[in-house]
Design an enzyme around this catalytic site. Structure first.
Site, mmCIF file in Angstrom:
data_model
loop_
_atom_site.group_PDB
_atom_site.id
_atom_site.type_symbol
_atom_site.label_atom_id
_atom_site.label_comp_id
_atom_site.label_asym_id
_atom_site.label_seq_id
_atom_site.Cartn_x
_atom_site.Cartn_y
_atom_site.Cartn_z
ATOM 1 C CB CYS A 112 9.640 9.239 -6.071
ATOM 2 S SG CYS A 112 7.948 8.762 -6.447
ATOM 3 C CG HIS A 245 10.732 9.616 -1.537
ATOM 4 N ND1 HIS A 245 9.518 10.423 -1.887
ATOM 5 C CD2 HIS A 245 10.437 8.402 -2.329
ATOM 6 C CE1 HIS A 245 8.745 10.022 -2.879
ATOM 7 N NE2 HIS A 245 9.095 8.384 -2.884
ATOM 8 C CG ASN A 275 5.383 8.397 -2.782
ATOM 9 O OD1 ASN A 275 5.941 9.294 -3.095
ATOM 10 N ND2 ASN A 275 5.876 7.156 -3.168
HETATM 11 O O1 UT7 Z 1 8.236 6.414 -4.548
HETATM 12 C C1 UT7 Z 1 8.807 5.374 -5.174
HETATM 13 C C2 UT7 Z 1 9.253 4.176 -4.204
HETATM 14 N N1 UT7 Z 1 7.977 3.435 -3.977
HETATM 15 C C3 UT7 Z 1 8.390 2.592 -2.986
HETATM 16 O O2 UT7 Z 1 9.446 2.528 -2.424
HETATM 17 C C4 UT7 Z 1 7.266 1.862 -2.544
HETATM 18 C C5 UT7 Z 1 7.725 0.551 -2.263
HETATM 19 N N2 UT7 Z 1 7.111 -0.416 -1.740
HETATM 20 C C6 UT7 Z 1 6.344 -0.826 -0.821
HETATM 21 O O3 UT7 Z 1 6.169 0.426 0.068
HETATM 22 C C7 UT7 Z 1 5.544 -1.592 -0.183
HETATM 23 O O4 UT7 Z 1 6.123 -2.714 -1.143
HETATM 24 C C8 UT7 Z 1 4.051 -1.790 -0.376
HETATM 25 C C9 UT7 Z 1 3.388 -0.951 0.783
HETATM 26 C C10 UT7 Z 1 3.602 -1.481 -1.849
HETATM 27 C C11 UT7 Z 1 3.647 -3.391 0.011
HETATM 28 O O5 UT7 Z 1 3.828 -3.861 1.123
HETATM 29 P P1 UT7 Z 1 4.665 -5.153 1.311
HETATM 30 O O6 UT7 Z 1 4.895 -5.471 2.571
HETATM 31 O O7 UT7 Z 1 5.613 -5.304 0.217
HETATM 32 O O8 UT7 Z 1 3.606 -6.176 0.771
HETATM 33 P P2 UT7 Z 1 3.421 -7.506 -0.684
HETATM 34 O O9 UT7 Z 1 3.337 -6.490 -1.799
HETATM 35 O O10 UT7 Z 1 4.452 -8.147 -0.589
HETATM 36 O O11 UT7 Z 1 2.015 -8.115 -0.348
HETATM 37 C C12 UT7 Z 1 1.776 -8.711 0.907
HETATM 38 C C13 UT7 Z 1 0.328 -9.100 0.785
HETATM 39 C C14 UT7 Z 1 -0.028 -9.949 -0.363
HETATM 40 O O12 UT7 Z 1 -1.238 -10.680 -0.240
HETATM 41 P P3 UT7 Z 1 -0.567 -12.304 -0.068
HETATM 42 O O13 UT7 Z 1 0.061 -12.413 -1.646
HETATM 43 O O14 UT7 Z 1 0.435 -12.328 0.872
HETATM 44 O O15 UT7 Z 1 -1.801 -13.047 0.172
HETATM 45 C C15 UT7 Z 1 -0.966 -8.505 -1.289
HETATM 46 O O16 UT7 Z 1 -1.907 -9.020 -2.010
HETATM 47 O O17 UT7 Z 1 -0.690 -7.940 1.211
HETATM 48 C C16 UT7 Z 1 -1.419 -7.876 0.046
HETATM 49 N N3 UT7 Z 1 -1.892 -6.488 -0.059
HETATM 50 C C17 UT7 Z 1 -2.633 -5.892 0.505
HETATM 51 N N4 UT7 Z 1 -3.579 -6.130 1.600
HETATM 52 C C18 UT7 Z 1 -4.107 -5.324 2.050
HETATM 53 C C19 UT7 Z 1 -1.214 -5.831 -1.194
HETATM 54 N N5 UT7 Z 1 -1.863 -4.510 -0.885
HETATM 55 C C20 UT7 Z 1 -2.741 -4.464 -0.039
HETATM 56 C C21 UT7 Z 1 -3.691 -3.443 0.633
HETATM 57 N N6 UT7 Z 1 -4.498 -4.171 1.579
HETATM 58 N N7 UT7 Z 1 -3.739 -2.154 0.251
#
Ligand code: UT7
Length: 318
Positions: A112, A245, A275
């Site tokens: 990225c 980005h 993205n």
């Molecule tokens: O381009 C390269 C760089 N990339 C990035 O910078 C991306 C960086 N990461 C992110 O943007 C975020 O971490 C994500 C959008 C990928 C995830 O958001 P988050 O707030 O960090 O969520 P999390 O991974 O901590 O997950 C929170 C909860 C989990 O459930 P539990 O364990 O709390 O019950 C996940 O299983 O959200 C759940 N979850 C979802 N729920 C509904 C994960 N993906 C989804 C989804 N829909 N698509």
């Protein structure tokens, strides 16, 4: 001799994938995706919309904006990690599509952050006198690299290409560049190549430990923007726009807050594009320019962060 952006362009595939479409594919919701990422829809490339095809379309727009013909290009650099072949490179295919011959052409792989790296190479070629006009493309199709059943990645990525022409100038367009990496974090965000001679390549999808990547991205970008301003001898208050980005709206707002920029000074495209990896910064730059928000003379901070980890920035006077 300095380098300066002469023109920009972009291309997005025809097919739109909305959050409602994703609700049919995986267990997710529009509310979750919008709240956690800011993304509402993204574009998905068809078989014909390869990184090279999209790169050519973006390049043609950039050439038109620069009032130049392709024959005036000395080099084609493509930032991509979704090239159809190891070789010929996407840059060679773009050069072919533009009808070029006898031109420097190669790809840069920095995920990225690819556009920041490619921009830096182009800038240094220009100030070293190796090239006068360089086409810098960011083109990726990472939506195809995600497991369609993995809700943690499939919601994030879209496809597209952005381009800019960087040219030699006696006006200083590029004010500062900063690139770096932290290779010890490679396991948190990776995209393995499919293996030859292996029947099951299902573990070759893009893998991301989202929350860890998020935290690192926020920390690294906060440091990166300060370092870049310092290199240029400028302060945050001197900036007209942040062109970040487009990974996650929460990461973008954290960086904007760090710089004390109003969100009206930040180019955000991820709501419509997701993205697009190496394409995201040049697509955002192009959109800001085409909408008439970014004007000649404005000071812009371009920044990106991706798998490796790798990151980079360019502080420019447009
Ligand atoms: O381009 C390269 C760089 N990339 C990035 O910078 C991306 C960086 N990461 C992110 O943007 C975020 O971490 C994500 C959008 C990928 C995830 O958001 P988050 O707030 O960090 O969520 P999390 O991974 O901590 O997950 C929170 C909860 C989990 O459930 P539990 O364990 O709390 O019950 C996940 O299983 O959200 C759940 N979850 C979802 N729920 C509904 C994960 N993906 C989804 C989804 N829909 N698509």
């Amino acid at each position: 001799m300095y380098s300066r952006i002469l023109g920009t362009g972009g291309y997005l595939p025809q097919q739109v994938r909305t959050n409602a479409d994703l609700e049919q594919m995986v267990e997710t919701s529009d509310t979750w995706i919008v709240e956690r990422t800011g993304i509402r829809e993204r574009r998905i490339a068809s078989a014909e919309e390869t990184p090279a095809f999209m790169g050519v379309q973006a390049a043609l727009q950039a050439l038109e904006a620069a009032a130049m013909t392709a024959s005036e290009l000395d080099a084609v650099i493509c930032a991509t990690t979704s090239s159809a072949n190891a070789f010929p490179s996407t840059a060679c295919e773009i050069a072919l599509g533009l009808g070029l011959n006898d031109v420097i052409a190669f790809d840069v792989a920095a995920a990225c952050a690819g556009f920041s790296y490619a921009y830096s190479v182009a800038h240094n070629m220009i100030i070293a006198g190796q090239a006068k006009n360089v086409l810098v493309v960011g083109a990726d199709t990472l939506a195809q690299a995600c497991d369609p059943a993995d809700r943690t990645t499939i919601i994030l990525f879209g496809d597209g290409a952005g381009a800019c022409i960087l040219g030699a100038s006696d006006e200083q367009g590029t004010l500062a560049i900063k690139l770096s990496s932290d290779p010890s974090r490679g396991d948190l965000l990776r995209l393995p190549f499919p293996k030859r001679g292996v029947a099951d390549n299902s573990n070759c999808y893009l893998y991301m430990k989202g929350n860890d990547v998020f935290k690192h991205a926020v920390t690294v970008l906060a440091k990166l923007v300060n370092e870049t301003l310092e290199l240029a001898g400028l302060e945050a208050g001197d900036l007209d726009f942040l062109v970040p980005h487009q990974a996650n709206l929460r990461i973008i707002t954290a960086t904007a807050r760090k710089l004390k920029l109003d969100m009206s000074q930040v180019i955000v495209t991820l709501d419509k594009q997701g993205n697009t990896s190496a394409a995201s910064v040049p697509l955002a730059l192009d959109e800001g320019i085409r909408q008439g928000r970014i004007k000649r003379g404005d000071k812009l901070l371009l920044e990106s962060f991706g798998g490796g980890f790798v990151w980079g920035s360019a502080l420019i006077r447009y």
